[in-house]
Design a protein around this motif. Sequence first.
Motif, PDB file in Angstrom:
ATOM      1  N   SER A 101       0.605  -1.264  -0.083  1.00  0.00           N
ATOM      2  CA  SER A 101       0.042   0.071   0.112  1.00  0.00           C
ATOM      3  C   SER A 101       0.824   1.434  -0.142  1.00  0.00           C
ATOM      4  CB  SER A 101      -0.808  -0.079   1.148  1.00  0.00           C
ATOM      5  OG  SER A 101      -0.193   0.246   2.458  1.00  0.00           O
ATOM      6  N   GLN A 102       2.161   1.075  -0.383  1.00  0.00           N
ATOM      7  CA  GLN A 102       2.896   2.439  -0.112  1.00  0.00           C
ATOM      8  C   GLN A 102       2.579   3.266  -1.333  1.00  0.00           C
ATOM      9  OE1 GLN A 102       6.826   2.058  -2.093  1.00  0.00           O
ATOM     10  NE2 GLN A 102       7.845   2.598  -0.260  1.00  0.00           N
ATOM     11  N   ASN A 103       2.347   4.679  -0.763  1.00  0.00           N
ATOM     12  CA  ASN A 103       2.341   5.719  -1.608  1.00  0.00           C
ATOM     13  C   ASN A 103       3.093   6.917  -1.631  1.00  0.00           C
ATOM     14  OD1 ASN A 103       1.281   6.371   0.981  1.00  0.00           O
ATOM     15  ND2 ASN A 103       0.578   8.330  -0.186  1.00  0.00           N
ATOM     16  N   LEU A 104       3.210   7.567  -2.696  1.00  0.00           N
ATOM     17  CA  LEU A 104       4.164   8.722  -2.806  1.00  0.00           C
ATOM     18  C   LEU A 104       3.432  10.161  -2.697  1.00  0.00           C
ATOM     19  CD1 LEU A 104       6.963  10.066  -3.725  1.00  0.00           C
ATOM     20  CD2 LEU A 104       6.058   9.698  -5.954  1.00  0.00           C
ATOM     21  N   TYR A 105       3.765  10.859  -1.747  1.00  0.00           N
ATOM     22  CA  TYR A 105       3.000  12.314  -1.669  1.00  0.00           C
ATOM     23  C   TYR A 105       3.746  13.091  -2.479  1.00  0.00           C
ATOM     24  CZ  TYR A 105       0.535  10.849   2.686  1.00  0.00           C
ATOM     25  OH  TYR A 105      -0.192  10.246   3.532  1.00  0.00           O
ATOM     26  N   THR A 106       2.945  13.973  -3.345  1.00  0.00           N
ATOM     27  CA  THR A 106       3.656  14.992  -4.384  1.00  0.00           C
ATOM     28  C   THR A 106       3.173  16.182  -4.029  1.00  0.00           C
ATOM     29  OG1 THR A 106       2.069  14.655  -6.324  1.00  0.00           O
ATOM     30  CG2 THR A 106       4.005  12.995  -6.107  1.00  0.00           C
ATOM     31  N   VAL A 107       4.036  17.334  -3.941  1.00  0.00           N
ATOM     32  CA  VAL A 107       3.662  18.515  -3.379  1.00  0.00           C
ATOM     33  C   VAL A 107       4.264  19.477  -4.349  1.00  0.00           C
ATOM     34  CG1 VAL A 107       3.286  20.640  -1.629  1.00  0.00           C
ATOM     35  CG2 VAL A 107       3.473  18.145  -1.073  1.00  0.00           C
ATOM     36  N   THR A 108       3.138  20.206  -5.252  1.00  0.00           N
ATOM     37  CA  THR A 108       3.677  21.492  -6.158  1.00  0.00           C
ATOM     38  C   THR A 108       3.434  22.771  -5.476  1.00  0.00           C
ATOM     39  OG1 THR A 108       1.752  21.524  -7.645  1.00  0.00           O
ATOM     40  CG2 THR A 108       3.432  19.651  -7.754  1.00  0.00           C
ATOM     41  N   GLU A 109       3.514  23.627  -6.213  1.00  0.00           N
ATOM     42  CA  GLU A 109       3.317  24.959  -5.774  1.00  0.00           C
ATOM     43  C   GLU A 109       1.682  25.206  -5.925  1.00  0.00           C
ATOM     44  OE1 GLU A 109       5.464  27.320  -8.911  1.00  0.00           O
ATOM     45  OE2 GLU A 109       7.153  27.585  -7.264  1.00  0.00           O
ATOM     46  N   LYS A 110       0.974  24.311  -6.466  1.00  0.00           N
ATOM     47  CA  LYS A 110      -0.454  24.497  -6.821  1.00  0.00           C
ATOM     48  C   LYS A 110      -1.162  23.220  -6.383  1.00  0.00           C
ATOM     49  CE  LYS A 110       0.328  27.804 -10.116  1.00  0.00           C
ATOM     50  NZ  LYS A 110      -0.225  29.213 -10.210  1.00  0.00           N
ATOM     51  N   THR A 111      -0.758  22.202  -6.131  1.00  0.00           N
ATOM     52  CA  THR A 111      -1.510  20.939  -6.073  1.00  0.00           C
ATOM     53  C   THR A 111      -0.713  20.029  -4.817  1.00  0.00           C
ATOM     54  OG1 THR A 111      -0.055  19.643  -7.614  1.00  0.00           O
ATOM     55  CG2 THR A 111      -2.277  20.851  -8.309  1.00  0.00           C
ATOM     56  N   VAL A 112      -1.733  19.266  -4.471  1.00  0.00           N
ATOM     57  CA  VAL A 112      -0.959  18.007  -3.466  1.00  0.00           C
ATOM     58  C   VAL A 112      -1.844  16.730  -4.036  1.00  0.00           C
ATOM     59  CG1 VAL A 112      -1.054  17.194  -1.076  1.00  0.00           C
ATOM     60  CG2 VAL A 112      -1.013  19.526  -1.447  1.00  0.00           C
ATOM     61  N   ASP A 113      -0.968  15.708  -4.099  1.00  0.00           N
ATOM     62  CA  ASP A 113      -1.368  14.330  -4.730  1.00  0.00           C
ATOM     63  C   ASP A 113      -0.665  13.206  -4.047  1.00  0.00           C
ATOM     64  OD1 ASP A 113      -3.020  15.635  -6.978  1.00  0.00           O
ATOM     65  OD2 ASP A 113      -1.105  16.146  -7.736  1.00  0.00           O
ATOM     66  N   SER A 114      -1.422  12.154  -4.356  1.00  0.00           N
ATOM     67  CA  SER A 114      -0.597  10.870  -3.677  1.00  0.00           C
ATOM     68  C   SER A 114      -0.995  10.049  -4.987  1.00  0.00           C
ATOM     69  CB  SER A 114      -1.668  10.466  -2.610  1.00  0.00           C
ATOM     70  OG  SER A 114      -1.385   9.073  -2.117  1.00  0.00           O
ATOM     71  N   TYR A 115       0.293   9.199  -5.257  1.00  0.00           N
ATOM     72  CA  TYR A 115       0.311   8.143  -6.132  1.00  0.00           C
ATOM     73  C   TYR A 115       0.564   6.831  -5.419  1.00  0.00           C
ATOM     74  CZ  TYR A 115       1.059  11.453  -9.685  1.00  0.00           C
ATOM     75  OH  TYR A 115       1.159  12.448 -10.644  1.00  0.00           O
ATOM     76  N   TYR A 116      -0.303   5.868  -5.516  1.00  0.00           N
ATOM     77  CA  TYR A 116      -0.074   4.376  -5.057  1.00  0.00           C
ATOM     78  C   TYR A 116       1.062   3.868  -6.144  1.00  0.00           C
ATOM     79  CZ  TYR A 116      -3.845   5.042  -1.895  1.00  0.00           C
ATOM     80  OH  TYR A 116      -4.603   5.467  -0.759  1.00  0.00           O
ATOM     81  N   THR A 117       2.311   3.807  -5.500  1.00  0.00           N
ATOM     82  CA  THR A 117       3.256   3.325  -6.253  1.00  0.00           C
ATOM     83  C   THR A 117       3.299   2.012  -6.634  1.00  0.00           C
ATOM     84  OG1 THR A 117       4.850   3.526  -4.550  1.00  0.00           O
ATOM     85  CG2 THR A 117       4.607   5.561  -6.188  1.00  0.00           C
ATOM     86  N   ARG A 118       2.803   0.976  -5.867  1.00  0.00           N
ATOM     87  CA  ARG A 118       2.593  -0.496  -5.994  1.00  0.00           C
ATOM     88  C   ARG A 118       1.488  -0.831  -6.686  1.00  0.00           C
ATOM     89  NH1 ARG A 118       7.881  -1.490  -4.000  1.00  0.00           N
ATOM     90  NH2 ARG A 118       8.089  -0.859  -2.019  1.00  0.00           N
ATOM     91  N   HIS A 119       0.872  -0.047  -6.948  1.00  0.00           N
ATOM     92  CA  HIS A 119      -0.596  -0.329  -7.836  1.00  0.00           C
ATOM     93  C   HIS A 119      -0.896   0.682  -9.079  1.00  0.00           C
ATOM     94  CE1 HIS A 119      -2.108  -3.074  -4.740  1.00  0.00           C
ATOM     95  NE2 HIS A 119      -1.718  -2.242  -3.775  1.00  0.00           N
ATOM     96  N   ASN A 120      -0.014   0.122  -9.991  1.00  0.00           N
ATOM     97  CA  ASN A 120      -0.213   1.107 -11.359  1.00  0.00           C
ATOM     98  C   ASN A 120      -0.174   2.543 -11.265  1.00  0.00           C
ATOM     99  OD1 ASN A 120      -0.666  -1.465 -12.640  1.00  0.00           O
ATOM    100  ND2 ASN A 120      -2.829  -1.459 -12.128  1.00  0.00           N
ATOM    101  N   ASN A 121       0.563   2.945 -10.135  1.00  0.00           N
ATOM    102  CA  ASN A 121       0.768   4.525 -10.030  1.00  0.00           C
ATOM    103  C   ASN A 121      -0.643   5.081  -9.945  1.00  0.00           C
ATOM    104  OD1 ASN A 121       3.466   4.020  -9.832  1.00  0.00           O
ATOM    105  ND2 ASN A 121       3.611   4.009 -12.019  1.00  0.00           N
ATOM    106  N   ASN A 122      -1.581   4.669  -9.478  1.00  0.00           N
ATOM    107  CA  ASN A 122      -2.913   5.365  -9.544  1.00  0.00           C
ATOM    108  C   ASN A 122      -2.854   6.466  -8.747  1.00  0.00           C
ATOM    109  OD1 ASN A 122      -4.476   3.183 -10.876  1.00  0.00           O
ATOM    110  ND2 ASN A 122      -4.664   2.206  -9.028  1.00  0.00           N
ATOM    111  N   LYS A 123      -3.501   7.725  -9.163  1.00  0.00           N
ATOM    112  CA  LYS A 123      -3.043   9.111  -8.544  1.00  0.00           C
ATOM    113  C   LYS A 123      -4.459   9.496  -7.989  1.00  0.00           C
ATOM    114  CE  LYS A 123      -2.906  13.759 -10.086  1.00  0.00           C
ATOM    115  NZ  LYS A 123      -2.506  14.846 -11.177  1.00  0.00           N
ATOM    116  N   VAL A 124      -4.155   9.904  -6.936  1.00  0.00           N
ATOM    117  CA  VAL A 124      -5.344  10.410  -5.867  1.00  0.00           C
ATOM    118  C   VAL A 124      -5.129  12.031  -5.665  1.00  0.00           C
ATOM    119  CG1 VAL A 124      -6.768  10.757  -3.719  1.00  0.00           C
ATOM    120  CG2 VAL A 124      -5.878   8.598  -4.689  1.00  0.00           C
ATOM    121  N   SER A 125      -5.971  13.109  -6.150  1.00  0.00           N
ATOM    122  CA  SER A 125      -5.827  14.599  -6.021  1.00  0.00           C
ATOM    123  C   SER A 125      -6.466  14.851  -4.728  1.00  0.00           C
ATOM    124  CB  SER A 125      -6.458  15.080  -7.128  1.00  0.00           C
ATOM    125  OG  SER A 125      -6.149  15.152  -8.314  1.00  0.00           O
TER     126      SER A 125
END
Length: 197
Positions: A101-125
């Motif tokens: 269930s590992q995920n990658l949090y990504t923060v940009t200047e305008k967004t915050v997202d999460s990618y499930y990197t062990r499940h086809n990189n499914n993205k959650v905004s």
Amino acid sequence: SDVPSLKIYAMDRRNDQTGNPTEIKLREIQVSCRGSPPPPVRGSALAVSDDFSQIAVGTEQGSIFLISGDIFKRPQFQLLAVKGPSVTGLFFNDDDDDASSQNLYTVTEKTVDSYYTRHNNNKVSLEREAGGKIHCSAVDPKTKQLLVGRDKAVYRYMADSKGICYGFDNDKRMVSWFGEYLVLICRDTKRSDSVTF
């Protein structure tokens, strides 16, 4: 060249000729441009999973690269985002109980997202209208939740949703976590010459 190269050094192994740590060679990280030369890209964020099976690199141009698998022998390179707002923070949420269930949090200047990197990189905004400045995000090691500091508050995010916020009102310059403490460096909005710790 403005193409970022990811360099990894084995600090416990020395080069026989120079005595320096041994460099583990990986290929250049670049955006594919279908026949055109790649645009200049500057790295702005880096995250490495606890088990060293995944590395994420973010750029000022909004690209997010994921390197996974056997990093030393057969790394797999994937592009999670091609372009967008500058990437200001990357954090792996390594679940001790469930590595799948590992995920990658990504923060940009305008967004915050999460990618499930062990499940086809499914993205959650997690946040589509607000992100965070560079150095203004951290992960709570106990809850594995992401914290992002903005002018009016510090916001919590879980892998799949937004959580509560803390109303710390100041211009955040840096957000960090130490032991049981959330640590902020802020500019006091009432005085132009002071920084609050």
